[in-house]
Design an enzyme around this catalytic site. Sequence first.
Site, PDB file in Angstrom:
ATOM      1  N   CYS A  25      18.773  48.793   7.212  1.00 13.84           N
ATOM      2  CA  CYS A  25      18.140  47.635   7.854  1.00 13.84           C
ATOM      3  C   CYS A  25      17.890  47.841   9.345  1.00 13.84           C
ATOM      4  O   CYS A  25      17.324  46.970  10.012  1.00 13.84           O
ATOM      5  CB  CYS A  25      18.962  46.373   7.620  1.00 13.84           C
ATOM      6  SG  CYS A  25      18.943  45.867   5.891  1.00 13.84           S
ATOM      7  N   HIS A  75       4.244  36.454   8.073  1.00 19.51           N
ATOM      8  CA  HIS A  75       3.561  37.730   8.315  1.00 19.51           C
ATOM      9  C   HIS A  75       3.729  38.199   9.771  1.00 19.51           C
ATOM     10  O   HIS A  75       2.787  38.679  10.385  1.00 19.51           O
ATOM     11  CB  HIS A  75       2.085  37.653   7.921  1.00 19.51           C
ATOM     12  CG  HIS A  75       1.906  37.663   6.443  1.00 19.51           C
ATOM     13  ND1 HIS A  75       2.073  36.520   5.686  1.00 19.51           N
ATOM     14  CD2 HIS A  75       1.612  38.667   5.592  1.00 19.51           C
ATOM     15  CE1 HIS A  75       1.872  36.822   4.423  1.00 19.51           C
ATOM     16  NE2 HIS A  75       1.599  38.114   4.326  1.00 19.51           N
ATOM     17  N   GLU A 135      17.085  35.413   2.027  1.00 19.79           N
ATOM     18  CA  GLU A 135      16.463  36.667   2.442  1.00 19.79           C
ATOM     19  C   GLU A 135      15.983  37.430   1.209  1.00 19.79           C
ATOM     20  O   GLU A 135      14.954  38.093   1.247  1.00 19.79           O
ATOM     21  CB  GLU A 135      17.475  37.507   3.223  1.00 19.79           C
ATOM     22  CG  GLU A 135      16.921  38.800   3.746  1.00 19.79           C
ATOM     23  CD  GLU A 135      17.911  39.537   4.609  1.00 19.79           C
ATOM     24  OE1 GLU A 135      17.978  39.245   5.821  1.00 19.79           O
ATOM     25  OE2 GLU A 135      18.629  40.411   4.078  1.00 19.79           O
TER      26      GLU A 135
END
Length: 149
Positions: A25, A75, A135
């Site tokens: 991550c 986005h 998530e």
Amino acid sequence: MTKIRVTKQFGFEMSHALTNYDGLCSNIHGHSYKLQITLIGEPLLKKGDPKDGMVIDFSELKKLVKKEIVQAFDHSLVINNLSAHNKLLDLGQLYERHHLVNFQPTTENMVIFIADKLKTLLPEHLELFCVRLYETSSSYAEWFASDNN
């Protein structure tokens, strides 16, 4: 008077990277987030009013959350402003939709950010009860007002 909780769910796509994280991550990657906002309040008891019986018109809640949270982050790329990743933002339009934040953009910290923002924007007669941010389909963080008094 009876208190009622109402919840509305939203979805958005967002990428982030975790600065100095000791796993994958630390790279820029994205998620399909699901956001649930729960408010608590008393239903309006005003016969003849178009909002009679409502804590809040779901369309009003939708408008608020979409404007302040979903449209802002959908986005987009979210990066800690201390991160070396912010050099990528010099690439111009490739990263036109981005946010440099002063925190590590974990789901936990995003929940705190969202809760703090929404608390200041709600009508006086309503309280933010809970913010839940998925998530992934099996991982989420949540913020409860009762835990943060």
